[in-house]
Write an enzyme that holds these catalytic residues in place. Sequence first.
Site, PDB file in Angstrom:
ATOM      1  N   GLY A 111       0.782  -1.230   0.000  1.00  0.00           N
ATOM      2  CA  GLY A 111       0.000   0.000   0.000  1.00  0.00           C
ATOM      3  C   GLY A 111       0.813   1.277   0.000  1.00  0.00           C
ATOM      4  O   GLY A 111       0.321   2.320   0.459  1.00  0.00           O
ATOM      5  N   SER A 112       2.019   1.249  -0.553  1.00  0.00           N
ATOM      6  CA  SER A 112       2.804   2.492  -0.541  1.00  0.00           C
ATOM      7  C   SER A 112       2.209   3.552  -1.468  1.00  0.00           C
ATOM      8  O   SER A 112       2.274   4.752  -1.169  1.00  0.00           O
ATOM      9  CB  SER A 112       4.277   2.222  -0.903  1.00  0.00           C
ATOM     10  OG  SER A 112       4.412   1.859  -2.255  1.00  0.00           O
ATOM     11  N   ASN A 113       1.587   3.139  -2.564  1.00  0.00           N
ATOM     12  CA  ASN A 113       0.908   4.129  -3.420  1.00  0.00           C
ATOM     13  C   ASN A 113      -0.303   4.715  -2.698  1.00  0.00           C
ATOM     14  O   ASN A 113      -0.564   5.918  -2.787  1.00  0.00           O
ATOM     15  CB  ASN A 113       0.488   3.485  -4.746  1.00  0.00           C
ATOM     16  CG  ASN A 113       1.619   3.451  -5.753  1.00  0.00           C
ATOM     17  OD1 ASN A 113       2.052   4.489  -6.250  1.00  0.00           O
ATOM     18  ND2 ASN A 113       2.127   2.261  -6.043  1.00  0.00           N
TER      19      ASN A 113
ATOM     20  N   ARG B  74      -6.283  -8.428  -8.227  1.00  0.00           N
ATOM     21  CA  ARG B  74      -7.320  -9.288  -8.802  1.00  0.00           C
ATOM     22  C   ARG B  74      -7.906  -8.635 -10.041  1.00  0.00           C
ATOM     23  O   ARG B  74      -8.298  -7.460 -10.015  1.00  0.00           O
ATOM     24  CB  ARG B  74      -8.465  -9.526  -7.807  1.00  0.00           C
ATOM     25  CG  ARG B  74      -8.063 -10.222  -6.528  1.00  0.00           C
ATOM     26  CD  ARG B  74      -7.460 -11.583  -6.725  1.00  0.00           C
ATOM     27  NE  ARG B  74      -8.370 -12.582  -7.297  1.00  0.00           N
ATOM     28  CZ  ARG B  74      -8.005 -13.826  -7.553  1.00  0.00           C
ATOM     29  NH1 ARG B  74      -6.784 -14.235  -7.307  1.00  0.00           N
ATOM     30  NH2 ARG B  74      -8.874 -14.672  -8.071  1.00  0.00           N
TER      31      ARG B  74
ATOM     32  N   ASN C  21      -6.084   2.988 -12.335  1.00  0.00           N
ATOM     33  CA  ASN C  21      -5.095   1.982 -11.919  1.00  0.00           C
ATOM     34  C   ASN C  21      -3.708   2.534 -12.182  1.00  0.00           C
ATOM     35  O   ASN C  21      -3.523   3.387 -13.059  1.00  0.00           O
ATOM     36  CB  ASN C  21      -5.293   0.699 -12.736  1.00  0.00           C
ATOM     37  CG  ASN C  21      -4.262  -0.373 -12.387  1.00  0.00           C
ATOM     38  OD1 ASN C  21      -3.967  -0.612 -11.212  1.00  0.00           O
ATOM     39  ND2 ASN C  21      -3.684  -1.013 -13.397  1.00  0.00           N
TER      40      ASN C  21
ATOM     41  N   HIS D 274      -0.005   0.918 -13.203  1.00  0.00           N
ATOM     42  CA  HIS D 274       0.613  -0.321 -13.670  1.00  0.00           C
ATOM     43  C   HIS D 274       2.105  -0.072 -13.856  1.00  0.00           C
ATOM     44  O   HIS D 274       2.499   0.937 -14.447  1.00  0.00           O
ATOM     45  CB  HIS D 274      -0.027  -0.746 -14.999  1.00  0.00           C
ATOM     46  CG  HIS D 274       0.562  -2.005 -15.543  1.00  0.00           C
ATOM     47  ND1 HIS D 274       0.271  -3.238 -15.019  1.00  0.00           N
ATOM     48  CD2 HIS D 274       1.460  -2.223 -16.524  1.00  0.00           C
ATOM     49  CE1 HIS D 274       0.960  -4.155 -15.676  1.00  0.00           C
ATOM     50  NE2 HIS D 274       1.682  -3.568 -16.599  1.00  0.00           N
TER      51      HIS D 274
ATOM     52  N   THR E 217     -10.510  -0.158 -18.042  1.00  0.00           N
ATOM     53  CA  THR E 217     -11.571  -0.649 -18.916  1.00  0.00           C
ATOM     54  C   THR E 217     -11.590  -2.171 -18.794  1.00  0.00           C
ATOM     55  O   THR E 217     -10.731  -2.747 -18.107  1.00  0.00           O
ATOM     56  CB  THR E 217     -11.315  -0.248 -20.381  1.00  0.00           C
ATOM     57  OG1 THR E 217     -10.070  -0.821 -20.789  1.00  0.00           O
ATOM     58  CG2 THR E 217     -11.262   1.264 -20.541  1.00  0.00           C
TER      59      THR E 217
ATOM     60  N   GLU F 278     -10.708  -4.372 -20.798  1.00  0.00           N
ATOM     61  CA  GLU F 278      -9.501  -5.004 -21.325  1.00  0.00           C
ATOM     62  C   GLU F 278      -8.328  -4.678 -20.406  1.00  0.00           C
ATOM     63  O   GLU F 278      -7.969  -3.510 -20.222  1.00  0.00           O
ATOM     64  CB  GLU F 278      -9.209  -4.520 -22.757  1.00  0.00           C
ATOM     65  CG  GLU F 278      -8.152  -5.368 -23.424  1.00  0.00           C
ATOM     66  CD  GLU F 278      -7.783  -4.874 -24.827  1.00  0.00           C
ATOM     67  OE1 GLU F 278      -6.822  -5.388 -25.390  1.00  0.00           O
ATOM     68  OE2 GLU F 278      -8.464  -3.959 -25.330  1.00  0.00           O
TER      69      GLU F 278
HETATM   70  N1  NHR Z   1      -9.322  -5.221 -14.123  1.00  0.00           N
HETATM   71  C1  NHR Z   1      -9.663  -4.802 -15.346  1.00  0.00           C
HETATM   72  N2  NHR Z   1     -10.816  -5.199 -15.840  1.00  0.00           N
HETATM   73  N3  NHR Z   1      -8.874  -3.987 -16.101  1.00  0.00           N
HETATM   74  C2  NHR Z   1      -7.687  -3.599 -15.620  1.00  0.00           C
HETATM   75  O1  NHR Z   1      -6.951  -2.810 -16.376  1.00  0.00           O
HETATM   76  C3  NHR Z   1      -7.253  -4.028 -14.334  1.00  0.00           C
HETATM   77  C4  NHR Z   1      -8.122  -4.850 -13.608  1.00  0.00           C
HETATM   78  C5  NHR Z   1      -7.747  -5.321 -12.343  1.00  0.00           C
HETATM   79  C6  NHR Z   1      -6.523  -5.021 -11.829  1.00  0.00           C
HETATM   80  C7  NHR Z   1      -4.267  -4.035 -12.036  1.00  0.00           C
HETATM   81  C8  NHR Z   1      -3.305  -4.860 -12.906  1.00  0.00           C
HETATM   82  C9  NHR Z   1      -1.945  -4.254 -13.017  1.00  0.00           C
HETATM   83  O2  NHR Z   1      -1.807  -3.041 -12.965  1.00  0.00           O
HETATM   84  C10 NHR Z   1      -5.639  -4.232 -12.570  1.00  0.00           C
HETATM   85  C11 NHR Z   1      -6.011  -3.719 -13.811  1.00  0.00           C
HETATM   86  C12 NHR Z   1      -3.761  -8.307 -11.435  1.00  0.00           C
HETATM   87  C13 NHR Z   1      -3.492  -9.138 -12.502  1.00  0.00           C
HETATM   88  C14 NHR Z   1      -3.595 -10.628 -12.382  1.00  0.00           C
HETATM   89  O3  NHR Z   1      -3.229 -11.355 -13.288  1.00  0.00           O
HETATM   90  C15 NHR Z   1      -3.144  -8.540 -13.703  1.00  0.00           C
HETATM   91  C16 NHR Z   1      -3.090  -7.158 -13.801  1.00  0.00           C
HETATM   92  C17 NHR Z   1      -3.371  -6.343 -12.716  1.00  0.00           C
HETATM   93  C18 NHR Z   1      -3.703  -6.911 -11.526  1.00  0.00           C
HETATM   94  N4  NHR Z   1      -4.146 -11.154 -11.254  1.00  0.00           N
HETATM   95  C19 NHR Z   1      -4.381 -12.573 -11.001  1.00  0.00           C
HETATM   96  C20 NHR Z   1      -5.865 -12.904 -11.195  1.00  0.00           C
HETATM   97  O4  NHR Z   1      -6.134 -14.060 -11.513  1.00  0.00           O
HETATM   98  C21 NHR Z   1      -4.054 -12.933  -9.579  1.00  0.00           C
HETATM   99  C22 NHR Z   1      -2.651 -12.653  -9.187  1.00  0.00           C
HETATM  100  C23 NHR Z   1      -2.442 -12.690  -7.676  1.00  0.00           C
HETATM  101  O5  NHR Z   1      -3.425 -12.830  -6.913  1.00  0.00           O
HETATM  102  O6  NHR Z   1      -1.278 -12.529  -7.267  1.00  0.00           O
HETATM  103  O7  NHR Z   1      -6.731 -12.040 -10.960  1.00  0.00           O
HETATM  104  O8  NHR Z   1      -0.963  -5.009 -13.258  1.00  0.00           O
HETATM  105  C1  GAR Z   2       3.272  -1.055  -7.489  1.00  0.00           C
HETATM  106  O1  GAR Z   2       4.529  -1.100  -8.130  1.00  0.00           O
HETATM  107  C2  GAR Z   2       2.165  -1.130  -8.520  1.00  0.00           C
HETATM  108  O2  GAR Z   2       2.455  -0.440  -9.695  1.00  0.00           O
HETATM  109  C3  GAR Z   2       2.118  -2.596  -8.785  1.00  0.00           C
HETATM  110  O3  GAR Z   2       2.344  -3.229  -7.550  1.00  0.00           O
HETATM  111  C4  GAR Z   2       3.055  -2.336  -6.682  1.00  0.00           C
HETATM  112  C5  GAR Z   2       2.200  -2.089  -5.470  1.00  0.00           C
HETATM  113  O4  GAR Z   2       2.936  -1.431  -4.478  1.00  0.00           O
HETATM  114  N1  GAR Z   2       0.853  -2.976  -9.304  1.00  0.00           N
HETATM  115  C6  GAR Z   2       0.663  -4.115  -9.937  1.00  0.00           C
HETATM  116  O5  GAR Z   2       1.571  -4.846 -10.234  1.00  0.00           O
HETATM  117  C7  GAR Z   2      -0.766  -4.418 -10.269  1.00  0.00           C
HETATM  118  N2  GAR Z   2      -0.837  -5.689 -10.865  1.00  0.00           N
HETATM  119  P1  GAR Z   2       2.189  -0.741  -3.255  1.00  0.00           P
HETATM  120  O6  GAR Z   2       1.255  -1.780  -2.669  1.00  0.00           O
HETATM  121  O7  GAR Z   2       3.294  -0.421  -2.303  1.00  0.00           O
HETATM  122  O8  GAR Z   2       1.473   0.453  -3.766  1.00  0.00           O
END
Ligand code: NHR
Ligand code: GAR
Length: 210
Positions: A12-14, A91, A107, A109, A141, A143
């Site tokens: 949760g640093s962000n 998730r 979000n 990323h 979105t 996607e």
């Molecule tokens: N949901 C949607 N519909 N669209 C996005 O752009 C999203 C989203 C949910 C989360 C964050 C994302 C990132 O920034 C995010 C963007 C989790 C996964 C993933 O594969 C991928 C991308 C992001 C977050 N999660 C696995 C799953 O099955 C679980 C992984 C785990 O629990 O460690 O959900 O990167």
């Molecule tokens: C951050 O680097 C963020 O961009 C990334 O996880 C870290 C969370 O750090 N997010 C993802 O990878 C989403 N899939 P934080 O919990 O200290 O904010």
Amino acid sequence: MQRIVILISGRGSNMQAIVDQCASQAWPAQVVAVVANRADAAGLAYAAQRGIATAVVAHRAWPARAEFDAELARVIDGFAPDWLVLAGFMRILGPAFVQHYAGRLLNIHPSLLPAFPGLNTHARALAAGCQAVGATVHFVTAELDHGPIVVQSVVPVQAGDDPERLSERVLATEHVIYPLALRWAVTGRLALDQGRVRQLDGQSQLLIQA
Ligand code: NHR
Ligand code: GAR
């Protein structure tokens, strides 16, 4: 006052950076709740200590993704957010959830989207020989990691970088650009124009961390 709800999965640093800058810069907004999908998310303690409401919706308790999404939305809507912020939330969210918060769901990323959507971005960027990496704040979105881009940071790769070292330098820029994007959001400085985001004051949507 605009109401912000932040979703986290871990450190949760962000979230902390947003809570701190919202207060210290007196945004016309307040973080009204921090919600996690795991009870052990370390960031929950920080939020509670700041007097912010916390909640946990454990994804493991909801075998079907759509059921988890519905319960999560029910809890979030109890806090009546104007903005919903994913900050290290791990998730993937379904189309119904995303549609419910369309235009107010952000979000961050840890890559220069559209490169490297999904997980393990820094390792993949290093393996590809990228000379620069970064982070992207975007509208969410359906996607994954493909919504309209609000602001990006660019971080040069240095000799000897590994994913961990790189992620530390990228994370430091995340703590700058995510609060910046949210301040723009709560002050009405963002416009969507043909699927692209414009900063209405003409401020740069790029941070280069030399
Ligand atoms: N949901 C949607 N519909 N669209 C996005 O752009 C999203 C989203 C949910 C989360 C964050 C994302 C990132 O920034 C995010 C963007 C989790 C996964 C993933 O594969 C991928 C991308 C992001 C977050 N999660 C696995 C799953 O099955 C679980 C992984 C785990 O629990 O460690 O959900 O990167
Ligand atoms: C951050 O680097 C963020 O961009 C990334 O996880 C870290 C969370 O750090 N997010 C993802 O990878 C989403 N899939 P934080 O919990 O200290 O904010």
